[in-house]
Motif scaffolding. Structure first.
Motif, PDB file in Angstrom:
ATOM      1  N   ARG A 262      -4.154   6.411  -2.050  1.00  0.00           N
ATOM      2  CA  ARG A 262      -3.445   5.178  -1.726  1.00  0.00           C
ATOM      3  C   ARG A 262      -3.703   4.121  -2.789  1.00  0.00           C
ATOM      4  O   ARG A 262      -4.827   3.945  -3.238  1.00  0.00           O
ATOM      5  CB  ARG A 262      -3.875   4.647  -0.356  1.00  0.00           C
ATOM      6  CG  ARG A 262      -3.062   3.455   0.108  1.00  0.00           C
ATOM      7  CD  ARG A 262      -3.465   3.013   1.500  1.00  0.00           C
ATOM      8  NE  ARG A 262      -4.786   2.407   1.522  1.00  0.00           N
ATOM      9  CZ  ARG A 262      -5.329   1.853   2.598  1.00  0.00           C
ATOM     10  NH1 ARG A 262      -4.661   1.863   3.739  1.00  0.00           N
ATOM     11  NH2 ARG A 262      -6.527   1.320   2.552  1.00  0.00           N
ATOM     12  N   HIS A 263      -2.631   3.440  -3.184  1.00  0.00           N
ATOM     13  CA  HIS A 263      -2.727   2.377  -4.178  1.00  0.00           C
ATOM     14  C   HIS A 263      -2.321   1.068  -3.508  1.00  0.00           C
ATOM     15  O   HIS A 263      -1.292   1.003  -2.838  1.00  0.00           O
ATOM     16  CB  HIS A 263      -1.789   2.678  -5.353  1.00  0.00           C
ATOM     17  CG  HIS A 263      -2.124   1.928  -6.598  1.00  0.00           C
ATOM     18  ND1 HIS A 263      -2.579   2.544  -7.740  1.00  0.00           N
ATOM     19  CD2 HIS A 263      -2.071   0.608  -6.884  1.00  0.00           C
ATOM     20  CE1 HIS A 263      -2.792   1.632  -8.679  1.00  0.00           C
ATOM     21  NE2 HIS A 263      -2.489   0.448  -8.178  1.00  0.00           N
ATOM     22  N   GLN A 264      -3.115   0.019  -3.684  1.00  0.00           N
ATOM     23  CA  GLN A 264      -2.809  -1.287  -3.097  1.00  0.00           C
ATOM     24  C   GLN A 264      -2.668  -2.313  -4.210  1.00  0.00           C
ATOM     25  O   GLN A 264      -3.489  -2.376  -5.125  1.00  0.00           O
ATOM     26  CB  GLN A 264      -3.913  -1.717  -2.128  1.00  0.00           C
ATOM     27  CG  GLN A 264      -3.667  -3.085  -1.495  1.00  0.00           C
ATOM     28  CD  GLN A 264      -4.627  -3.386  -0.362  1.00  0.00           C
ATOM     29  OE1 GLN A 264      -4.859  -2.549   0.503  1.00  0.00           O
ATOM     30  NE2 GLN A 264      -5.188  -4.587  -0.362  1.00  0.00           N
ATOM     31  N   PHE A 265      -1.616  -3.134  -4.131  1.00  0.00           N
ATOM     32  CA  PHE A 265      -1.346  -4.112  -5.181  1.00  0.00           C
ATOM     33  C   PHE A 265      -0.358  -5.143  -4.658  1.00  0.00           C
ATOM     34  O   PHE A 265       0.192  -5.011  -3.563  1.00  0.00           O
ATOM     35  CB  PHE A 265      -0.756  -3.422  -6.423  1.00  0.00           C
ATOM     36  CG  PHE A 265       0.496  -2.624  -6.145  1.00  0.00           C
ATOM     37  CD1 PHE A 265       1.751  -3.200  -6.260  1.00  0.00           C
ATOM     38  CD2 PHE A 265       0.414  -1.291  -5.748  1.00  0.00           C
ATOM     39  CE1 PHE A 265       2.901  -2.476  -5.987  1.00  0.00           C
ATOM     40  CE2 PHE A 265       1.561  -0.555  -5.471  1.00  0.00           C
ATOM     41  CZ  PHE A 265       2.800  -1.147  -5.591  1.00  0.00           C
TER      42      PHE A 265
ATOM     43  N   ARG B  18       0.869  -1.178   0.000  1.00  0.00           N
ATOM     44  CA  ARG B  18       0.000   0.000   0.000  1.00  0.00           C
ATOM     45  C   ARG B  18       0.902   1.224   0.000  1.00  0.00           C
ATOM     46  O   ARG B  18       1.785   1.343   0.848  1.00  0.00           O
ATOM     47  CB  ARG B  18      -0.900   0.028   1.234  1.00  0.00           C
ATOM     48  CG  ARG B  18      -1.877  -1.130   1.343  1.00  0.00           C
ATOM     49  CD  ARG B  18      -2.619  -1.086   2.661  1.00  0.00           C
ATOM     50  NE  ARG B  18      -3.487  -2.246   2.832  1.00  0.00           N
ATOM     51  CZ  ARG B  18      -4.080  -2.565   3.978  1.00  0.00           C
ATOM     52  NH1 ARG B  18      -3.893  -1.798   5.051  1.00  0.00           N
ATOM     53  NH2 ARG B  18      -4.852  -3.635   4.057  1.00  0.00           N
TER      54      ARG B  18
ATOM     55  N   TRP C 109      -6.687  10.500  -5.492  1.00  0.00           N
ATOM     56  CA  TRP C 109      -6.462   9.091  -5.169  1.00  0.00           C
ATOM     57  C   TRP C 109      -5.235   9.023  -4.275  1.00  0.00           C
ATOM     58  O   TRP C 109      -4.110   9.193  -4.722  1.00  0.00           O
ATOM     59  CB  TRP C 109      -6.256   8.268  -6.439  1.00  0.00           C
ATOM     60  CG  TRP C 109      -7.455   8.281  -7.328  1.00  0.00           C
ATOM     61  CD1 TRP C 109      -7.703   9.139  -8.348  1.00  0.00           C
ATOM     62  CD2 TRP C 109      -8.581   7.412  -7.254  1.00  0.00           C
ATOM     63  NE1 TRP C 109      -8.915   8.868  -8.929  1.00  0.00           N
ATOM     64  CE2 TRP C 109      -9.480   7.801  -8.278  1.00  0.00           C
ATOM     65  CE3 TRP C 109      -8.929   6.336  -6.433  1.00  0.00           C
ATOM     66  CZ2 TRP C 109     -10.692   7.158  -8.497  1.00  0.00           C
ATOM     67  CZ3 TRP C 109     -10.136   5.698  -6.659  1.00  0.00           C
ATOM     68  CH2 TRP C 109     -10.999   6.105  -7.670  1.00  0.00           C
TER      69      TRP C 109
ATOM     70  N   THR D 279       1.328   5.674  -1.211  1.00  0.00           N
ATOM     71  CA  THR D 279       0.806   6.930  -1.750  1.00  0.00           C
ATOM     72  C   THR D 279       1.720   7.491  -2.828  1.00  0.00           C
ATOM     73  O   THR D 279       1.466   8.581  -3.341  1.00  0.00           O
ATOM     74  CB  THR D 279       0.661   7.973  -0.623  1.00  0.00           C
ATOM     75  OG1 THR D 279       1.956   8.206  -0.031  1.00  0.00           O
ATOM     76  CG2 THR D 279      -0.296   7.494   0.445  1.00  0.00           C
TER      77      THR D 279
ATOM     78  N   GLN E  20       0.585   9.115  -6.599  1.00  0.00           N
ATOM     79  CA  GLN E  20      -0.872   9.237  -6.581  1.00  0.00           C
ATOM     80  C   GLN E  20      -1.250  10.714  -6.672  1.00  0.00           C
ATOM     81  O   GLN E  20      -0.573  11.572  -6.105  1.00  0.00           O
ATOM     82  CB  GLN E  20      -1.447   8.633  -5.296  1.00  0.00           C
ATOM     83  CG  GLN E  20      -1.143   7.156  -5.127  1.00  0.00           C
ATOM     84  CD  GLN E  20      -1.685   6.317  -6.265  1.00  0.00           C
ATOM     85  OE1 GLN E  20      -2.861   6.374  -6.585  1.00  0.00           O
ATOM     86  NE2 GLN E  20      -0.820   5.532  -6.888  1.00  0.00           N
TER      87      GLN E  20
ATOM     88  N   TRP F  65       0.733  -0.231 -11.323  1.00  0.00           N
ATOM     89  CA  TRP F  65       1.593   0.753 -10.652  1.00  0.00           C
ATOM     90  C   TRP F  65       3.056   0.550 -11.056  1.00  0.00           C
ATOM     91  O   TRP F  65       3.765   1.505 -11.364  1.00  0.00           O
ATOM     92  CB  TRP F  65       1.440   0.623  -9.140  1.00  0.00           C
ATOM     93  CG  TRP F  65       2.192   1.631  -8.331  1.00  0.00           C
ATOM     94  CD1 TRP F  65       1.752   2.857  -7.912  1.00  0.00           C
ATOM     95  CD2 TRP F  65       3.533   1.502  -7.826  1.00  0.00           C
ATOM     96  NE1 TRP F  65       2.723   3.496  -7.182  1.00  0.00           N
ATOM     97  CE2 TRP F  65       3.831   2.685  -7.110  1.00  0.00           C
ATOM     98  CE3 TRP F  65       4.506   0.513  -7.901  1.00  0.00           C
ATOM     99  CZ2 TRP F  65       5.055   2.899  -6.485  1.00  0.00           C
ATOM    100  CZ3 TRP F  65       5.728   0.717  -7.283  1.00  0.00           C
ATOM    101  CH2 TRP F  65       5.994   1.904  -6.583  1.00  0.00           C
TER     102      TRP F  65
END
Length: 389
Positions: free
Chosen positions: A145-148, A134, A143, A136, A139, A174
């Motif tokens: 926070r990105h989760q992957f 997770r 948006w 930031t 971004q 990402w």
């Protein structure tokens, strides 16, 4: 009784990028070089990484079955980034969906190609898929926070005898966007793959990202380095490991030096040679070593051949021909808020760093860790192409 909804594979929505050669200059993604995304030890780690600096936050979580992806597992991502950038430079179309042979990957990152190494590769893929990130980083304002995971899904193709003939995996958006943006990619020395320690591997990536080819190098406060590493070791133990690395000087292209500022211990990283950089000066003429003319051995002058589709292991998905108009590459620098060269601002107080009792120093010389690869151990393994089982 409710009917179970079956979600189609992401691969069915993407055009495959088929890797047909392992010959690509190794390249690394800047964000991964600068911040703590991987475990530095080969023992299974489930303690999360929680890091925040300069407005950017990184959280890395692992599952007990596989543990966190290690810095040796990250070689898979370096290889993928290298292949994507090389293909883009040549005008080929790429995607997040890669098809390849494990033999190509293992050879490119300096590993052996026996049955055990195929097994370790599968363990690495399992950790890369199960580790959750997770962040930031990169971004926009809407948006946060990105989760992957490092790999969305992966699969192997085997014969009836169990021989592995091919693999494929899907990278997260990402990571892929951070690779096709050339300003976010740096070349690294191929000797990086021969570094055996987790901390020295991480330290090389920090050196390449921050010190680069600057004459004065870069100066780090040891507690600040400890925080950037995500290490579970105490600051004192981490500092001891850094001093041992300084004595050995193992980093290709860089020299390390311990400095003191009162009671503060600092590490200066200096470039030693330009082993991974582009040619700075243009070549003015073609030398002939005293020969007055260049012969052609009776061969008539030829023009450039038409660029045809590239041969692939999957003929129905041949890579299209070259687009020679889009082969530019840039390694321009980015100024990031959580990085500071304290050689120019030494009066600042270093960040406080929490301590932990565990140590992540590794002395094993093998590549991927064989620890706790329970799922991978249940899979069948085959020999390398042309090899023995």
């Amino acid at each position: 009784m409710s009917r179970r909804l079956i979600t189609p594979s992401e691969r069915s929505k993407l055009d495959p990028f088929v890797v047909v050669t392992g010959d690509a200059s190794p390249r690394d993604q800047r964000d991964l070089m600068e911040r703590p995304f991987f475990s530095l030890g080969k023992a299974k780690r489930t303690t999360p990484i929680l890091y925040e600096a300069g407005g950017a936050r990184v959280e890395v979580y692992a599952v007990p079955e596989h543990g966190m992806a290690t810095i040796w597992d990250a070689d898979v991502l370096i290889w993928a980034a290298s292949q994507i950038v090389e293909a883009e430079n040549l005008g080929f179309k790429t995607s997040r969906f890669l098809r390849f042979t494990p033999y190509q990957l293992l050879m490119a990152i300096g590993r052996q190609t026996g049955a055990r190494d195929y097994k370790l590769l599968k363990g690495a893929l399992a950790r890369l898929q199960s580790t959750v990130i997770r962040t930031t980083i990169r971004q926009n304002e809407h948006w946060r926070r990105h989760q992957f995971s490092w790999i969305n899904e992966w699969e192997e193709c085997t014969t009836r005898e169990g021989r592995v003939e091919g693999m494929e995996f899907v990278l997260p958006d990402w990571f892929y966007r951070g690779v096709i943006d050339r300003s976010l990619v740096l070349t690294i020395d191929p000797a990086y793959f021969r570094l055996t320690g987790g901390i020295e591997r991480w330290l090389y990536r920090v050196a390449r990202k921050h010190a680069g080819r600057q004459k004065q190098g870069w100066l780090f406060d040891i507690p600040h380095l400890h925080a950037k590493s995500g290490s579970l070791a105490k600051v004192a133990d981490f500092a001891f490991d850094i001093r041992r690395i300084v004595l050995r000087q193992p980093l290709p292209g860089y020299r390390l030096r311990i400095e003191r500022d009162g009671r503060r211990e600092l590490l200066r990283i200096l470039p030693a040679r330009l082993s991974t950089g582009p040619v700075d000066g243009a070549v003015e003429t073609l030398g002939t070593s005293g020969v007055t003319a260049i012969g052609t051995s009776g061969v008539a002058l030829s023009g450039f051949r038409e660029c045809r589709g590239q041969l692939t292991l999957w003929p129905e998905t041949a890579i299209p021909g070259l687009n020679l108009e889009s082969n530019q590459e840039s390694n321009s620098s980015l100024l990031l808020g959580d990085v500071e060269n304290i050689s120019t601002r030494r009066q600042r107080k270093p960040d406080a760093v929490p301590e932990s009792n565990a140590s992540d120093t590794s002395f094993r010389k093998s590549g991927f860790t064989a620890d706790n690869t329970s799922e991978a151990s249940r899979l069948s393994f085959g020999p390398k192409p042309g090899g023995t089982k």
